[in-house]
Design a protein around this motif. Structure first.
Motif, PDB file in Angstrom:
ATOM      1  N   GLN A   1     -56.867 -21.203 -23.339  1.00  0.00           N
ATOM      2  CA  GLN A   1     -57.844 -20.181 -23.636  1.00  0.00           C
ATOM      3  C   GLN A   1     -58.763 -19.997 -22.437  1.00  0.00           C
ATOM      4  O   GLN A   1     -59.216 -20.958 -21.835  1.00  0.00           O
TER       5      GLN A   1
ATOM      6  N   TRP B   1     -62.206 -17.686 -20.959  1.00  0.00           N
ATOM      7  CA  TRP B   1     -63.355 -16.929 -21.423  1.00  0.00           C
ATOM      8  C   TRP B   1     -63.908 -16.110 -20.271  1.00  0.00           C
ATOM      9  O   TRP B   1     -63.954 -16.555 -19.131  1.00  0.00           O
ATOM     10  N   THR B   2     -64.359 -14.923 -20.620  1.00  0.00           N
ATOM     11  CA  THR B   2     -64.974 -14.050 -19.635  1.00  0.00           C
ATOM     12  C   THR B   2     -66.459 -14.380 -19.528  1.00  0.00           C
ATOM     13  O   THR B   2     -67.015 -15.088 -20.368  1.00  0.00           O
TER      14      THR B   2
ATOM     15  N   GLN C   1     -68.711 -12.330 -20.106  1.00  0.00           N
ATOM     16  CA  GLN C   1     -69.290 -11.695 -21.293  1.00  0.00           C
ATOM     17  C   GLN C   1     -69.206 -12.637 -22.504  1.00  0.00           C
ATOM     18  O   GLN C   1     -70.146 -12.732 -23.293  1.00  0.00           O
ATOM     19  N   ASP C   2     -68.081 -13.351 -22.641  1.00  0.00           N
ATOM     20  CA  ASP C   2     -67.943 -14.331 -23.723  1.00  0.00           C
ATOM     21  C   ASP C   2     -68.998 -15.421 -23.603  1.00  0.00           C
ATOM     22  O   ASP C   2     -69.611 -15.830 -24.591  1.00  0.00           O
TER      23      ASP C   2
ATOM     24  N   ALA D   1     -72.308 -14.224 -24.651  1.00  0.00           N
ATOM     25  CA  ALA D   1     -72.344 -14.110 -26.115  1.00  0.00           C
ATOM     26  C   ALA D   1     -72.526 -15.472 -26.757  1.00  0.00           C
ATOM     27  O   ALA D   1     -73.278 -15.618 -27.726  1.00  0.00           O
ATOM     28  N   VAL D   2     -71.858 -16.487 -26.228  1.00  0.00           N
ATOM     29  CA  VAL D   2     -71.992 -17.840 -26.763  1.00  0.00           C
ATOM     30  C   VAL D   2     -73.446 -18.298 -26.653  1.00  0.00           C
ATOM     31  O   VAL D   2     -74.022 -18.816 -27.618  1.00  0.00           O
TER      32      VAL D   2
ATOM     33  N   GLU E   1     -69.036 -16.047 -35.544  1.00  0.00           N
ATOM     34  CA  GLU E   1     -68.656 -15.452 -34.257  1.00  0.00           C
ATOM     35  C   GLU E   1     -68.368 -16.533 -33.217  1.00  0.00           C
ATOM     36  O   GLU E   1     -67.455 -16.375 -32.406  1.00  0.00           O
ATOM     37  N   LEU E   2     -69.133 -17.610 -33.242  1.00  0.00           N
ATOM     38  CA  LEU E   2     -68.861 -18.707 -32.309  1.00  0.00           C
ATOM     39  C   LEU E   2     -67.463 -19.284 -32.541  1.00  0.00           C
ATOM     40  O   LEU E   2     -66.766 -19.634 -31.587  1.00  0.00           O
TER      41      LEU E   2
ATOM     42  N   ILE F   1     -64.934 -16.864 -30.958  1.00  0.00           N
ATOM     43  CA  ILE F   1     -64.884 -16.982 -29.495  1.00  0.00           C
ATOM     44  C   ILE F   1     -64.194 -18.279 -29.105  1.00  0.00           C
ATOM     45  O   ILE F   1     -63.375 -18.321 -28.197  1.00  0.00           O
TER      46      ILE F   1
ATOM     47  N   HIS G   1     -65.408 -21.177 -27.837  1.00  0.00           N
ATOM     48  CA  HIS G   1     -65.843 -21.933 -26.655  1.00  0.00           C
ATOM     49  C   HIS G   1     -66.429 -23.283 -27.069  1.00  0.00           C
ATOM     50  O   HIS G   1     -67.266 -23.356 -27.964  1.00  0.00           O
TER      51      HIS G   1
ATOM     52  N   SER H   1     -65.917 -22.834 -38.273  1.00  0.00           N
ATOM     53  CA  SER H   1     -65.847 -22.536 -36.842  1.00  0.00           C
ATOM     54  C   SER H   1     -65.438 -23.759 -36.025  1.00  0.00           C
ATOM     55  O   SER H   1     -64.687 -23.634 -35.059  1.00  0.00           O
TER      56      SER H   1
END
Length: 146
Positions: A25, A27-28, A30-31, A34-35, A57-58, A61, A63, A89
Protein backbone atom coordinates in the motif's frame (compact mmCIF):
# COMPACT_ATOMS: atom_id res chain seq x y z
CA UNK A 1 -23.51 -14.56 26.72
CA UNK A 2 -23.25 -17.79 24.72
CA UNK A 3 -23.56 -15.84 21.48
CA UNK A 4 -20.21 -14.14 22.19
CA UNK A 5 -18.62 -17.57 22.44
CA UNK A 6 -20.16 -18.52 19.09
CA UNK A 7 -18.74 -15.36 17.51
CA UNK A 8 -15.28 -16.04 18.98
CA UNK A 9 -15.26 -19.61 17.68
CA UNK A 10 -16.45 -18.68 14.20
CA UNK A 11 -13.91 -15.89 13.89
CA UNK A 12 -11.07 -18.08 15.16
CA UNK A 13 -11.97 -20.64 12.54
CA UNK A 14 -12.17 -18.02 9.80
CA UNK A 15 -8.67 -16.81 10.68
CA UNK A 16 -7.27 -20.14 9.58
CA UNK A 17 -9.61 -21.13 6.78
CA UNK A 18 -8.85 -18.43 4.25
CA UNK A 19 -5.57 -17.29 2.80
CA UNK A 20 -4.96 -13.59 3.02
CA UNK A 21 -3.39 -11.56 0.29
CA UNK A 22 -0.99 -8.86 1.38
CA UNK A 23 -1.01 -5.86 -0.89
CA UNK A 24 1.66 -3.23 -0.92
CA UNK A 25 0.00 0.00 0.00
CA UNK A 26 1.24 3.45 -0.88
CA UNK A 27 -0.09 6.76 0.33
CA UNK A 28 -0.12 10.13 -1.34
CA UNK A 29 0.72 13.41 0.36
CA UNK A 30 -3.01 14.12 0.30
CA UNK A 31 -3.68 10.86 2.19
CA UNK A 32 -1.13 11.80 4.85
CA UNK A 33 -2.73 15.24 5.29
CA UNK A 34 -6.12 13.57 5.63
CA UNK A 35 -4.76 11.17 8.25
CA UNK A 36 -3.40 14.08 10.29
CA UNK A 37 -6.71 15.96 9.99
CA UNK A 38 -8.77 12.90 10.94
CA UNK A 39 -6.57 12.10 13.94
CA UNK A 40 -7.02 15.69 15.09
CA UNK A 41 -10.80 15.31 14.68
CA UNK A 42 -10.74 12.22 16.86
CA UNK A 43 -8.72 14.04 19.52
CA UNK A 44 -10.62 17.31 19.65
CA UNK A 45 -14.11 17.13 18.13
CA UNK A 46 -16.86 17.11 20.76
CA UNK A 47 -19.41 15.57 18.38
CA UNK A 48 -19.23 11.78 18.70
CA UNK A 49 -20.62 11.30 15.20
CA UNK A 50 -17.71 13.27 13.70
CA UNK A 51 -15.25 11.16 15.72
CA UNK A 52 -16.99 7.98 14.54
CA UNK A 53 -16.79 9.08 10.90
CA UNK A 54 -13.12 10.04 11.34
CA UNK A 55 -12.36 6.58 12.74
CA UNK A 56 -14.11 4.95 9.78
CA UNK A 57 -12.20 7.09 7.27
CA UNK A 58 -8.89 6.29 8.95
CA UNK A 59 -9.65 2.62 8.43
CA UNK A 60 -10.38 3.20 4.77
CA UNK A 61 -7.10 5.05 4.26
CA UNK A 62 -5.28 2.35 6.21
CA UNK A 63 -2.21 4.31 7.26
CA UNK A 64 -0.44 2.88 10.32
CA UNK A 65 0.03 6.40 11.73
CA UNK A 66 -3.61 6.17 12.88
CA UNK A 67 -3.14 3.05 15.03
CA UNK A 68 -2.29 4.77 18.31
CA UNK A 69 -5.21 7.19 18.13
CA UNK A 70 -7.63 4.42 17.15
CA UNK A 71 -6.47 2.30 20.09
CA UNK A 72 -6.81 5.27 22.42
CA UNK A 73 -10.37 5.93 21.21
CA UNK A 74 -11.20 2.24 21.43
CA UNK A 75 -10.45 2.29 25.13
CA UNK A 76 -11.36 5.80 26.22
CA UNK A 77 -14.04 7.36 24.06
CA UNK A 78 -17.28 7.88 25.94
CA UNK A 79 -19.40 6.60 23.03
CA UNK A 80 -19.54 2.96 21.99
CA UNK A 81 -20.14 3.90 18.34
CA UNK A 82 -16.70 5.55 18.23
CA UNK A 83 -15.13 2.55 19.95
CA UNK A 84 -16.75 0.15 17.48
CA UNK A 85 -15.62 2.21 14.47
CA UNK A 86 -12.10 2.32 15.93
CA UNK A 87 -12.01 -1.47 16.35
CA UNK A 88 -13.25 -2.03 12.80
CA UNK A 89 -10.65 0.37 11.42
CA UNK A 90 -7.85 -1.33 13.30
CA UNK A 91 -8.92 -4.61 11.72
CA UNK A 92 -8.81 -2.99 8.29
CA UNK A 93 -5.36 -1.48 8.87
CA UNK A 94 -4.19 -4.98 9.83
CA UNK A 95 -0.61 -4.45 10.96
CA UNK A 96 1.46 -6.97 12.94
CA UNK A 97 1.24 -6.48 16.69
CA UNK A 98 -2.15 -4.76 16.62
CA UNK A 99 -4.04 -7.97 17.41
CA UNK A 100 -2.33 -8.24 20.80
CA UNK A 101 -3.27 -4.65 21.58
CA UNK A 102 -6.85 -5.35 20.48
CA UNK A 103 -6.96 -8.29 22.85
CA UNK A 104 -5.92 -6.00 25.72
CA UNK A 105 -8.61 -3.56 24.65
CA UNK A 106 -11.11 -6.41 24.75
CA UNK A 107 -10.44 -6.82 28.47
CA UNK A 108 -10.57 -3.06 29.07
CA UNK A 109 -14.01 -2.90 27.41
CA UNK A 110 -15.62 -5.31 29.86
CA UNK A 111 -19.35 -4.68 30.05
CA UNK A 112 -19.44 -3.16 26.56
CA UNK A 113 -20.61 -6.24 24.68
CA UNK A 114 -21.07 -4.54 21.29
CA UNK A 115 -17.55 -3.14 21.47
CA UNK A 116 -16.15 -6.54 22.45
CA UNK A 117 -17.90 -8.16 19.49
CA UNK A 118 -16.38 -5.51 17.18
CA UNK A 119 -12.93 -6.23 18.63
CA UNK A 120 -13.35 -9.96 18.02
CA UNK A 121 -14.44 -9.21 14.46
CA UNK A 122 -11.42 -6.97 13.91
CA UNK A 123 -9.06 -9.67 15.19
CA UNK A 124 -10.78 -12.23 12.94
CA UNK A 125 -10.35 -9.95 9.92
CA UNK A 126 -6.63 -9.69 10.58
CA UNK A 127 -6.11 -13.39 9.79
CA UNK A 128 -2.34 -14.07 9.61
CA UNK A 129 -1.48 -11.02 11.70
CA UNK A 130 -3.70 -12.39 14.48
CA UNK A 131 -2.74 -16.05 14.66
CA UNK A 132 -0.58 -15.43 17.72
CA UNK A 133 -3.62 -14.31 19.75
CA UNK A 134 -5.84 -17.26 18.80
CA UNK A 135 -4.91 -19.25 21.96
CA UNK A 136 -5.92 -16.29 24.11
CA UNK A 137 -9.21 -15.96 22.27
CA UNK A 138 -9.87 -19.61 23.00
CA UNK A 139 -9.34 -18.80 26.69
CA UNK A 140 -12.26 -16.39 26.40
CA UNK A 141 -14.47 -19.37 25.72
CA UNK A 142 -13.70 -20.73 29.18
CA UNK A 143 -15.08 -17.69 30.98
CA UNK A 144 -18.76 -17.22 31.66
CA UNK A 145 -18.75 -13.51 30.98
CA UNK A 146 -15.82 -11.96 29.13
Amino acid sequence: MNWIKIVVVSLCLSMFSFSSVLAVQTWTAQDLKAVTRLINTMKTDKNFNNRRKAAMELGLIGHPQAIDQLLFSLERDAFDDVRIASANSLGRINKPGVAKRLLLSFKRNKGRTDVQVAIIGAIGNMRKNATDVAPYMVQLLKHKSP
